[in-house]
Design an enzyme around this catalytic site. Structure first.
Site, mmCIF file in Angstrom:
data_model
loop_
_atom_site.group_PDB
_atom_site.id
_atom_site.type_symbol
_atom_site.label_atom_id
_atom_site.label_comp_id
_atom_site.label_asym_id
_atom_site.label_seq_id
_atom_site.Cartn_x
_atom_site.Cartn_y
_atom_site.Cartn_z
ATOM 1 N N GLN A 1 0.803 -1.369 -0.071
ATOM 2 C CA GLN A 1 0.330 0.226 -0.424
ATOM 3 C C GLN A 1 1.029 1.047 -0.413
ATOM 4 O O GLN A 1 1.949 1.674 0.418
ATOM 5 C CB GLN A 1 -1.030 -0.459 1.068
ATOM 6 N N ASP B 1 -0.082 1.051 13.748
ATOM 7 C CA ASP B 1 -0.082 1.869 14.168
ATOM 8 C C ASP B 1 0.448 1.554 15.740
ATOM 9 O O ASP B 1 1.490 2.775 16.479
ATOM 10 C CB ASP B 1 -0.705 3.235 14.510
ATOM 11 N N GLU C 1 0.077 -8.237 11.244
ATOM 12 C CA GLU C 1 0.294 -6.762 10.417
ATOM 13 C C GLU C 1 1.179 -7.369 9.463
ATOM 14 O O GLU C 1 1.829 -7.956 9.599
ATOM 15 C CB GLU C 1 0.393 -5.654 10.887
ATOM 16 N N ASP D 1 -8.472 -4.740 14.248
ATOM 17 C CA ASP D 1 -7.870 -3.557 13.340
ATOM 18 C C ASP D 1 -7.991 -3.368 11.960
ATOM 19 O O ASP D 1 -5.938 -3.347 11.838
ATOM 20 C CB ASP D 1 -6.666 -2.811 14.317
#
Length: 294
Positions: free
Chosen positions: A37, A93, A113, A164
């Site tokens: 991304q 984050d 993640e 998340d």
């Protein structure tokens, strides 16, 4: 413009097809394209540093604590456990991890993640992350759908699974599937809970989730769970997160046993969270009940 300012030079958030966007006057500090991304870090004179992924705001130093505290403390304080194991799906984050680690009853945290670069840049520029060196933490940089699939086969189960996620395009697309929802159910203990969340928009004709607007079809994880009943009990609570599009933000609890998380079992004081806010978050407006079915 009456004040002579050219707003066309401001940064505009990707409207995602809804025709609504934030416009912010801010400075680009860093831009990088990972294998997954586009990652951007901006500086705003009022809101501080802001993490943007593929054109959408993910976290701002000014108000990130509202989302992160409500996503963590409600499911963890809504049910007493002597020991809790937690999976964070996404969370690059680091804010979810930070809040989870504030609870001593949490004995194990697995954070999955897919994009290590998000973690590294967030740590460097935002500084809102939890302690990745905490002995309770296992950080895995991989596709969360693959991780949960393997965990389901291995019989690994958790008390709390926090989703998340970014929107259902790019690196998050693999988790917005029925197979992923099935694996969530398999990996959840009988008395466990999954925490999901999304921005909500009130339209003239109907209410929509950001997941629906950004995705390939008018569907989101809430609707999949309602239709397929992988985790048959769904409840909801809400908050306002100013820098998320629309500001109205919903949290959704998926469980096997339908336990109510509306009453905290002990006191806890965050910057946003407290016991009164916890209870009040479950008081849903009439339009939520009528149009979203809660």
């Amino acid at each position: 413009m009456s004040n002579g300012e050219d707003y066309s030079k401001w940064w505009h958030e990707d409207s995602g097809g809804i025709g609504l966007t934030h416009a912010l006057e801010m400075e680009l500090l860093h831009k990088e394209v990972s294998p997954f991304q586009k990652i951007e870090i901006f500086e705003h004179k009022t809101f501080g540093r802001i993490l943007v992924l593929d054109g959408l705001i993910q976290a701002a130093q000014a108000d990130e604590f509202i989302y992160h505290e409500m996503a963590v403390h409600v499911p963890l304080l809504g049910r007493h456990r002597d020991a809790a194991s937690v999976v964070i799906v996404g969370g690059g984050d680091g804010g979810i991890l930070r809040e989870v680690l504030k609870h001593d009853e949490v004995k194990r945290v697995v954070m999955v993640e897919i994009d290590r670069m998000v973690i590294e840049l967030s740590n460097q520029y935002l500084g809102i992350n939890g302690d990745y060196n905490d002995p309770r933490v296992e950080l895995i940089c991989a596709d969360a759908a693959d991780y949960l699939r393997k965990a389901a086969v291995a019989g690994d189960m958790f008390d709390l699974i926090i989703l998340d996620l970014t929107e259902p395009v790019g690196p998050s697309s693999s988790v917005f599937t029925e197979a992923f929802c099935q694996d969530l159910a398999i990996c959840l203990r009988p008395d466990g809970v999954v925490l999901d969340s999304d921005s909500i928009f009130i339209g003239r004709e109907r209410v929509q989730f950001l997941q629906e607007i950004c995705g390939d079809k008018d569907e989101n994880l809430v609707s999949v769970m309602k239709q397929k009943q992988y985790l048959p009990h769904i409840s909801a609570y809400r908050s306002i997160v100013p820098l998320y599009p629309g500001a109205e933000f919903g949290f959704f609890l998926y469980s096997k046993d339908g336990f109510s998380y509306a009453e905290p079992f002990r006191d806890f004081l965050g910057r946003h969270y407290n016991g009164d806010v916890h209870r009040a978050a479950f008081a849903l407006p009439t339009w939520w009940r009528e149009e979203l079915g809660f």
